[in-house]
Design a protein around this motif. Structure first.
Motif, PDB file in Angstrom:
ATOM      1  N   LEU A   1     -22.070  26.442  55.951  1.00 53.92           N
ATOM      2  CA  LEU A   1     -21.669  27.144  54.648  1.00 53.92           C
ATOM      3  C   LEU A   1     -22.040  28.092  54.723  1.00 53.92           C
ATOM      4  CD1 LEU A   1     -20.694  24.328  52.221  1.00 53.92           C
ATOM      5  CD2 LEU A   1     -19.542  25.215  53.768  1.00 53.92           C
ATOM      6  N   MET A   2     -23.236  28.769  54.781  1.00 51.94           N
ATOM      7  CA  MET A   2     -23.977  30.274  55.144  1.00 51.94           C
ATOM      8  C   MET A   2     -22.469  31.438  55.436  1.00 51.94           C
ATOM      9  SD  MET A   2     -27.360  31.550  57.187  1.00 51.94           S
ATOM     10  CE  MET A   2     -28.171  29.560  57.342  1.00 51.94           C
ATOM     11  N   GLY A   3     -23.065  32.175  53.805  1.00 50.54           N
ATOM     12  CA  GLY A   3     -21.702  33.222  54.536  1.00 50.54           C
ATOM     13  C   GLY A   3     -20.253  33.043  52.935  1.00 50.54           C
ATOM     14  N   GLU A   4     -20.672  32.168  52.949  1.00 50.46           N
ATOM     15  CA  GLU A   4     -19.439  31.329  52.571  1.00 50.46           C
ATOM     16  C   GLU A   4     -19.622  31.407  50.996  1.00 50.46           C
ATOM     17  OE1 GLU A   4     -17.343  28.151  53.892  1.00 50.46           O
ATOM     18  OE2 GLU A   4     -17.408  28.370  55.969  1.00 50.46           O
ATOM     19  N   LYS A   5     -18.486  31.141  49.861  1.00 51.61           N
ATOM     20  CA  LYS A   5     -18.836  31.046  47.904  1.00 51.61           C
ATOM     21  C   LYS A   5     -19.907  29.775  48.382  1.00 51.61           C
ATOM     22  CE  LYS A   5     -16.499  32.170  44.409  1.00 51.61           C
ATOM     23  NZ  LYS A   5     -15.152  32.357  43.644  1.00 51.61           N
ATOM     24  N   SER A   6     -18.934  28.660  48.490  1.00 48.83           N
ATOM     25  CA  SER A   6     -20.018  27.700  47.665  1.00 48.83           C
ATOM     26  C   SER A   6     -21.334  27.716  48.136  1.00 48.83           C
ATOM     27  CB  SER A   6     -19.224  25.939  49.095  1.00 48.83           C
ATOM     28  OG  SER A   6     -19.283  26.269  50.065  1.00 48.83           O
ATOM     29  N   TYR A   7     -21.550  28.807  49.430  1.00 49.20           N
ATOM     30  CA  TYR A   7     -23.106  28.654  49.786  1.00 49.20           C
ATOM     31  C   TYR A   7     -23.850  28.841  48.453  1.00 49.20           C
ATOM     32  CZ  TYR A   7     -27.573  29.315  52.366  1.00 49.20           C
ATOM     33  OH  TYR A   7     -28.729  30.010  52.815  1.00 49.20           O
ATOM     34  N   SER A   8     -23.512  28.447  47.739  1.00 51.72           N
ATOM     35  CA  SER A   8     -24.332  28.753  46.233  1.00 51.72           C
ATOM     36  C   SER A   8     -24.757  28.051  45.550  1.00 51.72           C
ATOM     37  CB  SER A   8     -23.953  30.451  45.089  1.00 51.72           C
ATOM     38  OG  SER A   8     -24.123  31.763  45.512  1.00 51.72           O
ATOM     39  N   TYR A   9     -23.850  27.377  45.744  1.00 52.49           N
ATOM     40  CA  TYR A   9     -23.393  26.190  44.575  1.00 52.49           C
ATOM     41  C   TYR A   9     -24.281  25.225  45.403  1.00 52.49           C
ATOM     42  CZ  TYR A   9     -19.896  28.307  42.265  1.00 52.49           C
ATOM     43  OH  TYR A   9     -18.569  28.999  41.870  1.00 52.49           O
ATOM     44  N   TRP A  10     -24.197  24.748  46.799  1.00 50.12           N
ATOM     45  CA  TRP A  10     -24.916  24.020  46.957  1.00 50.12           C
ATOM     46  C   TRP A  10     -26.566  24.504  47.252  1.00 50.12           C
ATOM     47  CZ3 TRP A  10     -23.895  19.563  48.962  1.00 50.12           C
ATOM     48  CH2 TRP A  10     -22.366  18.912  48.784  1.00 50.12           C
ATOM     49  N   LEU A  11     -26.926  25.431  47.487  1.00 51.99           N
ATOM     50  CA  LEU A  11     -28.590  25.795  47.219  1.00 51.99           C
ATOM     51  C   LEU A  11     -28.929  25.183  45.155  1.00 51.99           C
ATOM     52  CD1 LEU A  11     -30.676  27.947  48.200  1.00 51.99           C
ATOM     53  CD2 LEU A  11     -29.991  29.677  47.399  1.00 51.99           C
ATOM     54  N   ALA A  12     -27.933  25.674  44.782  1.00 46.12           N
ATOM     55  CA  ALA A  12     -28.545  25.470  43.585  1.00 46.12           C
ATOM     56  C   ALA A  12     -28.796  23.654  43.411  1.00 46.12           C
ATOM     57  CB  ALA A  12     -27.788  25.996  42.409  1.00 46.12           C
ATOM     58  N   ILE A  13     -27.866  23.286  43.375  1.00 51.45           N
ATOM     59  CA  ILE A  13     -28.208  21.461  43.674  1.00 51.45           C
ATOM     60  C   ILE A  13     -29.742  21.062  44.806  1.00 51.45           C
ATOM     61  CG2 ILE A  13     -27.236  19.817  44.871  1.00 51.45           C
ATOM     62  CD1 ILE A  13     -24.310  20.624  44.003  1.00 51.45           C
ATOM     63  N   GLN A  14     -29.385  21.725  45.151  1.00 49.24           N
ATOM     64  CA  GLN A  14     -31.057  22.022  46.065  1.00 49.24           C
ATOM     65  C   GLN A  14     -32.013  22.427  45.898  1.00 49.24           C
ATOM     66  OE1 GLN A  14     -32.165  23.823  50.381  1.00 49.24           O
ATOM     67  NE2 GLN A  14     -32.000  21.654  51.155  1.00 49.24           N
ATOM     68  N   LEU A  15     -32.660  23.200  45.130  1.00 49.38           N
ATOM     69  CA  LEU A  15     -33.110  23.563  43.629  1.00 49.38           C
ATOM     70  C   LEU A  15     -33.005  22.611  42.810  1.00 49.38           C
ATOM     71  CD1 LEU A  15     -33.175  28.073  44.217  1.00 49.38           C
ATOM     72  CD2 LEU A  15     -34.754  26.032  45.250  1.00 49.38           C
ATOM     73  N   GLY A  16     -32.454  22.244  42.449  1.00 47.35           N
ATOM     74  CA  GLY A  16     -32.514  21.071  41.412  1.00 47.35           C
ATOM     75  C   GLY A  16     -33.225  19.850  41.567  1.00 47.35           C
ATOM     76  N   ILE A  17     -32.428  19.470  42.910  1.00 49.29           N
ATOM     77  CA  ILE A  17     -33.207  18.187  43.499  1.00 49.29           C
ATOM     78  C   ILE A  17     -34.667  18.550  43.773  1.00 49.29           C
ATOM     79  CG2 ILE A  17     -33.266  16.949  45.576  1.00 49.29           C
ATOM     80  CD1 ILE A  17     -30.638  17.432  45.652  1.00 49.29           C
ATOM     81  N   VAL A  18     -35.217  19.627  44.490  1.00 46.69           N
ATOM     82  CA  VAL A  18     -36.542  19.911  44.174  1.00 46.69           C
ATOM     83  C   VAL A  18     -37.308  20.024  43.155  1.00 46.69           C
ATOM     84  CG1 VAL A  18     -38.110  21.560  44.900  1.00 46.69           C
ATOM     85  CG2 VAL A  18     -36.287  21.151  46.497  1.00 46.69           C
ATOM     86  N   PHE A  19     -36.788  20.244  41.837  1.00 45.84           N
ATOM     87  CA  PHE A  19     -37.756  20.360  40.724  1.00 45.84           C
ATOM     88  C   PHE A  19     -37.593  19.044  40.042  1.00 45.84           C
ATOM     89  CE2 PHE A  19     -36.831  20.456  35.750  1.00 45.84           C
ATOM     90  CZ  PHE A  19     -37.585  21.645  35.662  1.00 45.84           C
ATOM     91  N   VAL A  20     -36.437  18.269  40.028  1.00 45.10           N
ATOM     92  CA  VAL A  20     -36.773  17.091  40.107  1.00 45.10           C
ATOM     93  C   VAL A  20     -37.562  16.764  41.022  1.00 45.10           C
ATOM     94  CG1 VAL A  20     -35.403  14.748  39.288  1.00 45.10           C
ATOM     95  CG2 VAL A  20     -34.131  17.336  38.927  1.00 45.10           C
TER      96      VAL A  20
END
Length: 95
Positions: free
Chosen positions: A60-79
């Motif tokens: 999804l690189m370059g699409e609007k939903s990219y930011s949402y997936w990135l936030a989910i991934q960073l949240g997983i890393v944090f947890v």
């Protein structure tokens, strides 16, 4: 005559590069084997979701939903870094 379809998990334009980083998931998986009960189930689920987000970020690189997936991934890393093992924070280099 039908052509055989090749199973492609990541976009072909990236070649084998996305597959190389999957080797680094061995460490969190090995660390998760020490966990028991619901904590282990939740941890393995988080790692599975991490794999889904990893794939989605390439597709999804370059699409609007990219930011949402990135936030989910960073949240997983944090947890995983806070609740399981601080060494899991190295997974923040995936995004």
């Amino acid at each position: 005559m039908e052509r055989k379809r090749k199973l492609v998990i990541f976009p072909e334009k990236y070649g084998f590069f996305p597959y190389i980083f999957l080797i680094y998931l061995v460490m969190p998986i090995m660390g998760m084997t020490a966990e028991r009960g619901l904590k282990a189930v939740f941890g393995y689920g988080m790692l599975a979701l991490f794999l889904v987000t990893y794939r989605q970020l390439f597709c999804l690189m370059g699409e609007k939903s990219y930011s949402y997936w990135l936030a989910i991934q960073l949240g997983i890393v944090f947890v995983l870094g806070v609740w399981y093992d601080p060494n899991n924070l190295f997974m923040g280099f995936f995004p």
